[in-house]
Write a protein that holds these residues in place. Structure first.
Motif, PDB file in Angstrom:
ATOM      1  N   SER A  97       0.982  -1.097  -0.162  1.00 15.51           N
ATOM      2  CA  SER A  97      -0.199   0.103  -0.085  1.00 15.51           C
ATOM      3  C   SER A  97       0.875   1.260  -0.032  1.00 15.51           C
ATOM      4  O   SER A  97       1.288   1.573   1.085  1.00 15.51           O
ATOM      5  N   ARG A  98       1.024   1.881  -1.337  1.00 14.74           N
ATOM      6  CA  ARG A  98       1.968   2.883  -1.346  1.00 14.74           C
ATOM      7  C   ARG A  98       1.125   4.052  -2.192  1.00 14.74           C
ATOM      8  O   ARG A  98       0.344   3.563  -2.943  1.00 14.74           O
ATOM      9  N   PRO A  99       1.649   5.249  -1.992  1.00 17.79           N
ATOM     10  CA  PRO A  99       0.744   6.246  -3.057  1.00 17.79           C
ATOM     11  C   PRO A  99       0.685   5.868  -4.418  1.00 17.79           C
ATOM     12  O   PRO A  99       1.911   5.765  -4.891  1.00 17.79           O
ATOM     13  N   GLY A 100      -0.406   5.981  -4.855  1.00 23.50           N
ATOM     14  CA  GLY A 100      -0.444   5.414  -6.219  1.00 23.50           C
ATOM     15  C   GLY A 100      -1.055   4.118  -6.386  1.00 23.50           C
ATOM     16  O   GLY A 100      -1.365   3.822  -7.490  1.00 23.50           O
ATOM     17  N   SER A 101      -1.012   3.284  -5.353  1.00 23.26           N
ATOM     18  CA  SER A 101      -1.434   2.008  -5.529  1.00 23.26           C
ATOM     19  C   SER A 101      -2.818   1.734  -5.104  1.00 23.26           C
ATOM     20  O   SER A 101      -3.516   2.883  -4.570  1.00 23.26           O
ATOM     21  N   LEU A 102      -3.672   0.880  -5.454  1.00 29.63           N
ATOM     22  CA  LEU A 102      -4.656   0.598  -4.782  1.00 29.63           C
ATOM     23  C   LEU A 102      -4.542   0.015  -3.182  1.00 29.63           C
ATOM     24  O   LEU A 102      -3.220  -0.294  -2.783  1.00 29.63           O
ATOM     25  N   PRO A 103      -5.587   0.304  -2.469  1.00 29.56           N
ATOM     26  CA  PRO A 103      -5.121  -0.033  -1.024  1.00 29.56           C
ATOM     27  C   PRO A 103      -4.990  -1.777  -0.767  1.00 29.56           C
ATOM     28  O   PRO A 103      -5.491  -2.505  -1.653  1.00 29.56           O
ATOM     29  N   ALA A 104      -4.616  -2.139   0.346  1.00 33.62           N
ATOM     30  CA  ALA A 104      -4.277  -3.558   0.541  1.00 33.62           C
ATOM     31  C   ALA A 104      -5.785  -4.016   0.716  1.00 33.62           C
ATOM     32  O   ALA A 104      -6.636  -3.662   1.317  1.00 33.62           O
ATOM     33  N   ASN A 105      -5.947  -5.268  -0.260  1.00 36.81           N
ATOM     34  CA  ASN A 105      -6.906  -6.060   0.027  1.00 36.81           C
ATOM     35  C   ASN A 105      -7.048  -7.136   0.997  1.00 36.81           C
ATOM     36  O   ASN A 105      -6.014  -7.255   1.937  1.00 36.81           O
ATOM     37  N   LEU A 106      -7.817  -8.093   0.867  1.00 35.79           N
ATOM     38  CA  LEU A 106      -7.728  -9.319   2.000  1.00 35.79           C
ATOM     39  C   LEU A 106      -6.304 -10.078   2.040  1.00 35.79           C
ATOM     40  O   LEU A 106      -6.033 -10.787   3.037  1.00 35.79           O
ATOM     41  N   GLN A 107      -5.877  -9.879   0.738  1.00 36.34           N
ATOM     42  CA  GLN A 107      -4.471 -10.679   0.833  1.00 36.34           C
ATOM     43  C   GLN A 107      -3.299  -9.704   0.623  1.00 36.34           C
ATOM     44  O   GLN A 107      -2.067 -10.172   0.135  1.00 36.34           O
ATOM     45  N   GLY A 108      -3.534  -8.426   0.977  1.00 34.11           N
ATOM     46  CA  GLY A 108      -2.591  -7.449   0.679  1.00 34.11           C
ATOM     47  C   GLY A 108      -2.470  -7.030  -0.681  1.00 34.11           C
ATOM     48  O   GLY A 108      -3.181  -6.290  -1.258  1.00 34.11           O
ATOM     49  N   ILE A 109      -1.735  -7.848  -1.274  1.00 33.46           N
ATOM     50  CA  ILE A 109      -1.394  -7.651  -2.977  1.00 33.46           C
ATOM     51  C   ILE A 109      -1.030  -9.365  -3.411  1.00 33.46           C
ATOM     52  O   ILE A 109      -1.233  -9.525  -4.481  1.00 33.46           O
ATOM     53  N   TRP A 110      -0.966 -10.169  -2.471  1.00 33.62           N
ATOM     54  CA  TRP A 110      -0.334 -11.385  -3.001  1.00 33.62           C
ATOM     55  C   TRP A 110      -1.496 -12.426  -3.044  1.00 33.62           C
ATOM     56  O   TRP A 110      -2.084 -12.725  -2.162  1.00 33.62           O
ATOM     57  N   ASN A 111      -1.840 -12.957  -4.180  1.00 37.12           N
ATOM     58  CA  ASN A 111      -2.888 -13.795  -4.459  1.00 37.12           C
ATOM     59  C   ASN A 111      -2.490 -14.839  -5.598  1.00 37.12           C
ATOM     60  O   ASN A 111      -1.988 -14.138  -6.786  1.00 37.12           O
ATOM     61  N   ASP A 112      -2.422 -16.259  -5.477  1.00 35.73           N
ATOM     62  CA  ASP A 112      -2.041 -16.829  -6.673  1.00 35.73           C
ATOM     63  C   ASP A 112      -3.221 -17.587  -7.183  1.00 35.73           C
ATOM     64  O   ASP A 112      -2.995 -18.560  -7.861  1.00 35.73           O
ATOM     65  N   SER A 113      -4.523 -17.367  -7.133  1.00 35.14           N
ATOM     66  CA  SER A 113      -5.714 -18.095  -7.485  1.00 35.14           C
ATOM     67  C   SER A 113      -6.247 -17.139  -8.450  1.00 35.14           C
ATOM     68  O   SER A 113      -6.577 -15.795  -8.508  1.00 35.14           O
ATOM     69  N   MET A 114      -6.915 -17.951  -9.409  1.00 36.94           N
ATOM     70  CA  MET A 114      -8.114 -17.351 -10.268  1.00 36.94           C
ATOM     71  C   MET A 114      -9.442 -16.995  -9.728  1.00 36.94           C
ATOM     72  O   MET A 114     -10.381 -16.018 -10.269  1.00 36.94           O
ATOM     73  N   SER A 115      -9.530 -17.712  -8.488  1.00 36.20           N
ATOM     74  CA  SER A 115     -10.831 -17.529  -7.752  1.00 36.20           C
ATOM     75  C   SER A 115     -10.482 -17.549  -6.328  1.00 36.20           C
ATOM     76  O   SER A 115     -10.802 -18.701  -5.465  1.00 36.20           O
ATOM     77  N   PRO A 116     -10.048 -16.442  -5.662  1.00 33.71           N
ATOM     78  CA  PRO A 116      -9.374 -16.707  -4.067  1.00 33.71           C
ATOM     79  C   PRO A 116     -10.534 -16.552  -3.070  1.00 33.71           C
ATOM     80  O   PRO A 116     -11.500 -16.138  -3.453  1.00 33.71           O
ATOM     81  N   PRO A 117      -9.985 -17.083  -2.078  1.00 31.63           N
ATOM     82  CA  PRO A 117     -10.891 -17.014  -0.778  1.00 31.63           C
ATOM     83  C   PRO A 117     -11.439 -15.432  -0.806  1.00 31.63           C
ATOM     84  O   PRO A 117     -10.795 -14.563  -0.569  1.00 31.63           O
ATOM     85  N   TRP A 118     -12.758 -15.405  -0.622  1.00 30.37           N
ATOM     86  CA  TRP A 118     -13.597 -14.330  -0.312  1.00 30.37           C
ATOM     87  C   TRP A 118     -13.319 -13.212  -1.571  1.00 30.37           C
ATOM     88  O   TRP A 118     -13.341 -11.989  -1.113  1.00 30.37           O
ATOM     89  N   ASP A 119     -12.919 -13.904  -2.736  1.00 35.24           N
ATOM     90  CA  ASP A 119     -12.753 -12.979  -3.901  1.00 35.24           C
ATOM     91  C   ASP A 119     -11.525 -12.341  -3.582  1.00 35.24           C
ATOM     92  O   ASP A 119     -11.123 -11.280  -4.394  1.00 35.24           O
ATOM     93  N   SER A 120     -10.832 -12.256  -2.419  1.00 41.07           N
ATOM     94  CA  SER A 120      -9.498 -11.422  -2.251  1.00 41.07           C
ATOM     95  C   SER A 120      -9.901  -9.860  -2.802  1.00 41.07           C
ATOM     96  O   SER A 120      -8.932  -8.879  -3.062  1.00 41.07           O
ATOM     97  N   LYS A 121     -10.981  -9.347  -2.196  1.00 37.77           N
ATOM     98  CA  LYS A 121     -11.293  -7.950  -2.430  1.00 37.77           C
ATOM     99  C   LYS A 121     -11.205  -7.278  -1.121  1.00 37.77           C
ATOM    100  O   LYS A 121     -10.363  -7.428  -0.248  1.00 37.77           O
ATOM    101  N   TYR A 122     -12.154  -6.157  -1.001  1.00 40.86           N
ATOM    102  CA  TYR A 122     -12.360  -5.488   0.237  1.00 40.86           C
ATOM    103  C   TYR A 122     -13.484  -5.750   1.141  1.00 40.86           C
ATOM    104  O   TYR A 122     -14.481  -5.468   0.683  1.00 40.86           O
ATOM    105  N   THR A 123     -13.386  -6.303   2.108  1.00 44.39           N
ATOM    106  CA  THR A 123     -14.443  -6.679   3.195  1.00 44.39           C
ATOM    107  C   THR A 123     -14.484  -5.476   4.231  1.00 44.39           C
ATOM    108  O   THR A 123     -13.444  -5.411   5.117  1.00 44.39           O
ATOM    109  N   ILE A 124     -15.211  -4.764   4.207  1.00 42.43           N
ATOM    110  CA  ILE A 124     -15.273  -3.496   4.906  1.00 42.43           C
ATOM    111  C   ILE A 124     -16.120  -3.389   6.212  1.00 42.43           C
ATOM    112  O   ILE A 124     -16.775  -2.473   6.745  1.00 42.43           O
ATOM    113  N   ASN A 125     -16.398  -4.729   6.610  1.00 45.81           N
ATOM    114  CA  ASN A 125     -17.128  -5.050   7.991  1.00 45.81           C
ATOM    115  C   ASN A 125     -16.087  -5.064   9.280  1.00 45.81           C
ATOM    116  O   ASN A 125     -16.544  -5.446  10.315  1.00 45.81           O
TER     117      ASN A 125
END
Length: 774
Positions: free
Chosen positions: A331-359
């Motif tokens: 998470s650096r200026p100019g990037s997207l924010p850290a998602n559920l896996q930060g930035i590191w994901n090796d899947s085409m269909s990751p757990p919980w979509d590796s997106k932004y869960t905001i609860n």
């Protein structure tokens, strides 16, 4: 005696799977380095490689059914309300977009005849670099891998100490080729992979790798990049998508051209200098290394020792620094924010979509940003929130007929604000945007800048405006959210029926109390919106107060329901304790005791079984000033919810526990969420001696501390904004400025007030220590 302060995690064998690989990143581009000998594998990500394009998913039938679902909930007709919610208040379609892996860069190395010896794989947190060394057939091999923020590329250097001993074949791969659209050459030293992310109006992206060597030869055959008989080879890897640039392939080639025009040593030094400007801000030493220095052991073995019940003082400092490293890396200026896996994901269909869960989860990612002196890393979250505000206005109007903006419990790369999934315990919750808006206020509290507050206030105010319209009077006479849930728990009715939908759950009221209070304070400081301020104050008076239930616990719902799952991972109704501010042992001891009982009940029923939940529990206990419990759960986080590469294990991997754990350690050492700064508020007996430099406190203060025998011996406060500093200390203190002159202070009870000057440095000397010195 020396204090442990570790910044290196090493292993004596290659990664056997992704959970053992080591992460690198520059915010936008990330990689997982396996360190395998015969074929090095670097799985890489680019932060904008997401499936699909933007859509309007707002349910067109929500608004007309809003009065009905409110009536059903007020009348207790739960089954009918649940059925209506799942149809009229879900998104259309039900799910947001998901994050994808970008690919793998594979390097097949030809080794001489002989045996493998002296293998070592290391993540150097001080230099943000993965280094792999070994000997094969009497030849010493070395690899260095890092992601450069200044040059926006990944750099991979391979060396051999025998001339001409490096021969290799490299290529791009993406899930065994099943998801790769095209791969081709660019000149004689570069290969390019291009892919469609998929979905209607979806993105496309490219990745390119260039080989540079001063000796030997480089050539491209098919989709392979070959190096023969070199002493050393440097690969430069770039990736980009159409989210930011029109022509990703051209952009990658430009990045490669710019980076390859500079020597490797310059690329490395610029990367290190840039990274260390952030990483070196905070230093931490905990525990006595003479009582068991485990740094000579591989990190996985150290973790296994803790899992077996042993202790390892240095592992806590390593874990703390690892958390800061991860935030800088994803998470650096100019990037997207850290998602559920930060930035590191090796899947085409990751757990919980590796997106932004905001609860809870994405907010937790940013808990260490301010206290651990990485405020710049917070900026990508603010940028996403600004994009969410545009979409959230549409959701607020279309689904609820309200002004302002709203977001539910998830969002994605397109800042989607419509409900996610058809999952009754979570979907119909309208507080996500409000919680994120409080991150703007927190940033301002740590960095009091009127210009930032002007920008932040507009977002905060617009979130408050939604709730001014959305809140409705309950049969009890309160202003409440309706419909809502308490994430992601279920309650039991006396007749045995269980439910999720409700009105006025405790967490909603707690978040709104913080939001309205923040808007009131911000409007006062800016001299704006007196009428709105009065309306917010009146609204606060009409909202429910927190209640203590039949077990002595803090009530999770407006009614004192029993939990369906008393050991649930979410403990949402303690928001007011952390990250909120309205429950504290000093200001609200009865509510603090109820929070303690709530935690004890959750834990007695199996709570804390996910990594992020355990991390939140650490912060809860720290806020309750219970260092022993906070320490015990820090130990449990390592023992039960940490993978061999120190990634957090939900399970599976989910990065929020790393960030929550790092924030929890900081919270044990310094707290400033009330109207004062409290030093060593939850110091455990296991850390009797220590020091820390560079933690931040609200009000614009940097804090250095030393302690011995569990007691503060010295603190240094650096005032960046010239605001009054109120220090909570058990005994009187002397305050000395940088010139050695004593500074007059006001002492009221346990609070010492310093009229701080901007840029001044103040040394705090406790009375007991002063007596020993004199």
């Amino acid at each position: 005696m020396s204090l442990t302060s570790e910044t290196s995690m090493w292993y004596d064998k290659p990664a056997q799977n992704w959970n053992e690989a080591l992460p690198i990143g520059n915010g936008r581009l990330g990689g997982m380095v396996f360190g395998t000998v015969e074929q090095e594998k670097i799985q890489f990500n680019e932060d904008t490689v997401w499936y699909g394009g933007p859509r309007d998913r707002n349910n067109p039938d929500a608004l007309q059914n809003l009065p009905l679902i409110r009536q059903l909930l007020f009348e207790g007709r739960l089954k009918e309300a649940h059925r209506l919610s799942e149809t009229a208040f879900s998104g259309t379609p039900r799910s947001q977009r998901h994050y994808l892996t970008a690919g793998d860069f594979c390097i097949q190395v030809d080794h001489p005849e002989g045996e493998l010896t002296d293998y070592r794989r290391e993540l150097d947190l001080d230099k943000a670099m993965v280094v792999t060394t070994y000997q094969y057939g009497g030849v010493a091999f070395r690899r260095e891998v890092f992601c450069s923020y200044p040059d926006q590329v990944m750099v991979i250097r391979l060396q051999a100490d025998r001339p001409g001993a490096l021969s290799l074949v490299s290529r791009f791969e993406r899930k065994k080729g099943k998801h790769m659209d095209a791969s081709h050459r660019h000149g004689d030293d570069t290969i390019i992979m291009s892919n469609d992310c998929g979905g209607k109006d979806g993105l496309t992206y490219s990745a390119a790798a260039k080989a540079i060597t001063a000796s030997g030869s480089v050539r491209v055959i098919g989709e392979h990049l070959l190096v023969d008989q070199a002493d050393e080879v440097v690969f430069i890897l770039a990736a980009a998508s159409t989210f930011r640039v029109n022509d990703p392939e051209q952009h990658c080639c430009k990045l490669l051209e710019q980076a390859s025009a500079r020597d490797y040593s310059v690329l490395r030094d610029d990367h290190t200098t840039d990274y260390q400007k952030l990483f070196h801000r905070v230093k931490l030493g905990l525990g006595d290394s003479s009582k068991g220095d485990c740094s000579a052991l591989p990190a996985n073995e150290r973790l296994e020792r803790v899992q077996a019940g042993d202790d390892d003082a240095g592992l806590y400092t390593l874990y703390f620094h690892f958390g800061r490293y991860l935030l800088i890396s994803c998470s650096r200026p100019g990037s997207l924010p850290a998602n559920l896996q930060g930035i590191w994901n090796d899947s085409m269909s990751p757990p919980w979509d590796s997106k932004y869960t905001i609860n809870i989860n994405i907010q937790m990612n940013y808990w260490p940003a301010e206290s651990c002196n990485l405020a710049e890393c917070h900026e990508p979250l603010f940028e996403l929130l600004e994009r969410m505000r545009d979409n959230g206005r549409i959701t607020a109007q279309k689904m609820y007929g309200c002004r302002g903006f709203v977001a539910h419990h998830n969002t994605d790369i397109w800042a989607d604000t419509a409900p996610q999934d058809i999952y009754p315990p979570a979907t119909q919750w309208v507080m996500g945007g409000a919680w994120l808006a409080l991150h703007l206020w927190e940033h301002y509290r740590f960095n009091p800048d009127p210009e930032f507050l002007k920008r932040a206030y507009e977002t905060m105010k617009e979130s408050a405006l939604f709730f001014t319209d959305f809140l409705v009077e309950s049969p009890e006479g309160y202003l409440v959210t309706n419909p809502s849930v308490s994430p992601e728990n279920r309650y039991k009715l006396p007749n045995g029926e269980s439910g999720t939908l409700c009105y006025g759950p405790s967490m909603d009221t707690q978040i709104l109390t913080e939001l309205f209070d923040a808007c009131i304070q911000a409007s006062q400081e800016l001299g704006l919106d007196e009428d709105a301020r009065q309306e917010w104050m009146e609204t606060l008076k009409q909202m429910p107060k927190m209640k203590i239930g039949r077990h002595g616990q803090l009530q999770e719902w407006l009614e004192d329901y029993e939990e369906k799952d008393p050991g649930h991972r979410h403990i949402s109704h303690l928001f007011a304790l952390h990250p909120g501010t309205t429950i504290s042992p000093d200001a609200a001891p009865d509510l603090a005791e109820a929070a303690r009982i709530t935690l004890q009940r959750r834990l007695a029923n199996g709570g804390g079984h996910t990594g992020w939940s355990r991390a939140w529990i650490i912060n809860f206990w720290a806020r309750l000033l219970d260092g022993e419990e906070a320490y015990e759960h820090t130990k449990q986080l390592l023992a039960k919810s940490t993978l061999p590469n120190l990634f957090d294990n939900h399970p599976p991997f989910q990065i929020d526990g790393n960030f929550g754990g790092t924030a929890g350690i900081a919270e044990m050492l310094i707290q400033s969420h009330l109207d004062h700064v409290r030093l060593l508020p939850a110091l455990p007996a296991a850390w009797p001696d220590g020091n820390v430099q560079g933690l931040r406190a609200r009000g614009g203060f940097r804090i250095d501390m030393k302690w011995n025998g569990g007691c503060l011996t010295e603190a240094v406060v650096i005032s960046e904004k010239g605001q009054k500093c109120r220090l909570y200390t058990e005994q009187p203190v002397r305050v000395v400025n940088a010139q050695g002159k004593e500074v007059p202070v006001e002492r009221r009870g346990s609070i010492t007030e310093i009229t701080a000057q901007k840029g001044e440095v103040y040394t705090i000397i406790p009375a007991k220590v002063d007596a020993v010195i004199s």
